[in-house]
Design a protein around this motif. Structure first.
Motif, PDB file in Angstrom:
ATOM      1  N   GLU A   9       8.305  -1.075   1.750  1.00 46.87           N
ATOM      2  CA  GLU A   9       7.551  -1.918   2.433  1.00 46.87           C
ATOM      3  C   GLU A   9       6.598  -2.904   1.732  1.00 46.87           C
ATOM      4  OE1 GLU A   9       5.608   0.894   5.046  1.00 46.87           O
ATOM      5  OE2 GLU A   9       7.734   1.687   5.945  1.00 46.87           O
ATOM      6  N   SER A  11       3.689  -3.317   2.042  1.00 48.08           N
ATOM      7  CA  SER A  11       2.385  -2.587   1.864  1.00 48.08           C
ATOM      8  C   SER A  11       2.538  -1.484   0.877  1.00 48.08           C
ATOM      9  CB  SER A  11       1.958  -1.851   3.096  1.00 48.08           C
ATOM     10  OG  SER A  11       2.821  -0.879   3.754  1.00 48.08           O
ATOM     11  N   ASP A  12       3.710  -1.210   0.408  1.00 46.75           N
ATOM     12  CA  ASP A  12       3.770  -0.016  -0.841  1.00 46.75           C
ATOM     13  C   ASP A  12       3.289  -0.718  -2.136  1.00 46.75           C
ATOM     14  OD1 ASP A  12       4.740   1.431   0.972  1.00 46.75           O
ATOM     15  OD2 ASP A  12       6.971   0.972   0.453  1.00 46.75           O
TER      16      ASP A  12
END
Length: 170
Positions: A9, A11-12
């Motif tokens: 993702e 956001s990782d």
């Protein structure tokens, strides 16, 4: 400690940057990664993995404690080796020695063998990386031999070891 592999993702990127901004980890990986590894580097990598051909690149985040603690990927080879794939992985230093990498290797191999026509997965850790060799052995990989003077890492000529796991062995 249990881990899970899952698709990346965007956001990782922050967790990825934290894990890879470590010389001890980068000393056990192939060259080409920036140091320090930034959040933007992570975002660029994740984006590339999300848009990669899913039949050729099997790329996952390794998660534990509700965060990304590493990366694991299997890359299909070409031509006469099109049913063979190379495995690569790393886990953040604070998670070393907890069985996470072994569990992640088992999970990705099961996934790749189940979801594709890959019949052989191999890995080539540096011979001095005893922990990585042990991960492969505990995951059912067979040692096939030493690739002598096979790479240059940090200015030194080094050996690598060849391990493989066949679909019929899982």
């Amino acid at each position: 400690m249990k881990c899970k592999i899952r698709k990346w993702e965007v956001s990782d990127a922050k967790d990825l940057a934290i894990a890879l901004s470590n010389r001890k980890i980068q000393d056990n990986l192939r060259d080409g990664l920036p140091y320090p590894y930034t959040e933007q580097d992570g975002a660029d990598y994740i984006s590339a993995m999300l848009f990669a051909n899913e039949d050729e690149t099997f790329a996952f985040a390794i998660t534990a404690d509700n965060k990304v603690v590493g990366s694991i990927s299997v890359f299909r080879q070409g031509n006469i080796h099109r049913h063979t794939a190379e495995l690569g992985y790393y886990v953040a230093e604070e998670y070393w020695g907890k069985g996470i990498t072994t569990e992640a290797v088992k999970q990705i191999c099961a996934y790749v063998f189940d979801k594709s026509d890959i019949i052989r997965i191999y890995a080539e850790p540096f011979a001095y990386n005893i922990a990585s060799c042990r991960v492969l052995e505990k995951s059912g990989f067979q040692y096939e031999g030493t690739l002598r003077s096979n790479a240059v890492k940090n200015g030194k000529v080094i050996d690598m070891k060849m391990y493989s796991l066949l679909k019929t062995e899982v």
